[in-house]
Design an enzyme around this catalytic site. Structure first.
Site, PDB file in Angstrom:
ATOM      1  N   LYS A   1       1.101  -1.531  -0.139  1.00 60.70           N
ATOM      2  CA  LYS A   1      -0.021  -0.129   0.034  1.00 60.70           C
ATOM      3  C   LYS A   1       0.326   1.285  -0.016  1.00 60.70           C
ATOM      4  CE  LYS A   1      -4.271   0.963  -0.069  1.00 60.70           C
ATOM      5  NZ  LYS A   1      -5.273  -0.465  -0.407  1.00 60.70           N
TER       6      LYS A   1
ATOM      7  N   ASP B   1      -6.622   4.370  -5.124  1.00 56.54           N
ATOM      8  CA  ASP B   1      -7.561   4.230  -3.706  1.00 56.54           C
ATOM      9  C   ASP B   1      -8.117   5.246  -3.935  1.00 56.54           C
ATOM     10  OD1 ASP B   1      -7.824   2.319  -0.878  1.00 56.54           O
ATOM     11  OD2 ASP B   1      -7.200   3.844  -0.039  1.00 56.54           O
TER      12      ASP B   1
END
Ligand code: GLU
Length: 446
Positions: free
Chosen positions: A124, A164
């Site tokens: 991430k 995201d």
């Protein structure tokens, strides 16, 4: 080392990272039995290894605003685990982004990606850059500057970021352009690209649609359907919009959206026309509250959507949006299913409350895995330089969500803790963990 002693060590070493600790505790409390069933896991310290990211890359991002002034942000990429495939996971641009948030998201991503059944590791990244109120030119300059640093650490077989919160196809396209410019490679290094230059059809819809496909499987397992069910959705971004759309396709009645300013409630239910309006309004970064003038309903400032009577709740906004008080509201509203579209939207107390009141709860790492699953399909389309059709990909997405559901169901049968309802939480953590842990055992101590 026992699971509990690993948790204690994480709590001590990373006391300043509450979201990361929360994510570790949640997995730890459900996998203990499965962990003890295989002595190799403790011997090779598999859980402890999974709690420490392979590496965290942290960098400065300088960019120029519309007034010609220099702005500085922090950027990160957490490469958590590549045990079963290249690091894979989104980039988040939001002022709340820090190492704790990215470590929690990266940790969750390891298990989520494993659950898809596709060869993807967990990662991430993102920045504390706030896209709110920025012009298109500022977003472009920031994305270019961010990729100028990040490109050194990613690659189609090494680490494949995507979007995201705060990163949609516009941002991915700007970053992809800079990656190509710097490396001269047109490769599948980012997913969520524009369709026509490597992007996959249905990627945009995939997280929200996948969420509702997962819910549909949960309902089917109870001999039920979405037909006629009232649904509360929180958030109004990509996941919320497409979850509402698919719930509508399957006969559900969605009566709320929300954003950081408040909740939009329409008791008549959001039709396709109304959902299209929400999409256009959000794309144009205009307020949701304008809805009332056009379609009626009510706008409730500084309110969350959980007070309305409903059968199903789909929290699709952000982490820890549902705490103790909101969970009690869900119980009072008569909700029977809580299915997470966001990553970790329920905090630990909220999970306890919904589970102890007989609500069937499904965690985001399983229920929202449709997005990254279609990212995995985009990677394979890029590798063979071919495109698949919308219907082919939709069918694949439905199959993947059904497989995830069924894997959870069988892990829950073996290790589940709740008696009256399926323990999808334990199912997700055990099924995801075992896939990655078995790979680590096979590798030895590297
Ligand atoms: N950010 C999404 C998630 O939380 C998608 C990640 C991806 O497509 O790589 O799973």
């Amino acid at each position: 080392m026992s699971i509990q002693s690993v948790v204690k060590k994480i709590e001590k070493n990373y006391a300043h990272q509450p979201e990361f600790i929360q994510a570790v505790q949640e997995v730890a409390m459900t996998i203990e039995e499965a962990y003890e069933n295989n002595p190799k896991f403790a011997e090779l310290k598999v859980f402890e290894r999974l709690c420490e990211p392979d590496r965290i890359i942290s960098f400065r991002v300088n960019w120029e605003n519309d007034q010609g002034k220099v702005e500085i942000n922090r950027g990160w990429r957490v490469q958590f685990s590549n045990a079963i495939g290249p690091y894979k996971g989104g980039l988040r641009f939001h002022p709340t982004v820090n190492e704790s948030v990215l470590k929690f998201l990266g940790f969750e991503q390891i298990f989520k990606n494993a659950l898809t059944g596709l060869p993807m590791g967990g990662g991430k990244g993102g920045s504390d850059f706030d896209p709110k109120g920025k012009s298109d030119a500022e977003i472009r300059r920031f994305c270019y500057a961010f990729m100028r640093e990040l490109h050194k650490n990613i690659g189609k077989d090494m680490d494949v970021p995507a979007g995201d919160i705060g990163v949609g196809s516009r941002e991915v396209n700007y970053m992809f352009a800079m990656y190509k410019n710097l490396t001269r490679k047109h490769e599948g290094v980012l997913t969520g690209k524009g369709v026509g230059f490597g992007g996959s059809l249905i990627r945009n819809e995939a997280t929200g649609y996948g969420l509702v496909y997962f819910l549909d499987n949960m309902l089917k397992a109870n001999d039920d359907t979405l037909e006629g069910k009232t649904v509360l959705v929180s958030g109004a971004g990509n996941v919320a919009q497409h979850a509402a759309e698919k719930a509508l396709h399957l006969g559900g009645k969605v009566i709320t959206f929300s954003d950081s300013q408040g909740t939009l409630h329409d008791d008549e239910g959001f039709t396709q026309e109304k959902i299209d309006w929400v999409k256009a309004q959000k794309d144009a970064r205009k307020p949701l509250s304008d809805y009332v003038e056009k379609f009626g309903g009510e706008w409730l400032p500084d309110t969350k959507p959980w007070q309305f009577a409903a059968d199903i709740a789909l929290p699709c906004a952000t982490q820890n949006e549902v705490c103790e008080q909101e969970a009690k509201q869900l119980v009072e509203s008569g909700v029977k299913y809580v299915v997470e579209g966001a990553n970790m939207p329920l905090d630990a107390q909220a999970i306890d409350i919904v589970r102890s009141h007989g609500i069937t709860y499904a965690p985001g790492k399983a229920a929202n895995a449709g997005g990254v699953a279609v990212s995995g399909l985009e990677m394979s389309q890029n590798s063979v330089r071919q495109y698949k059709s919308f219907s082919e990909l939709d069918e694949k997405l439905q199959g993947i969500m059904k497989n995830i559901h069924d894997d959870l169901l069988s892990a829950a049968k073996e290790y589940g803790k709740t008696k009256d309802v399926v323990d999808y939480m334990t199912g997700a953590n055990v099924a995801g963990f075992l896939k990655v842990a078995n790979a680590l055992v096979a590798y030895g101590i590297l």
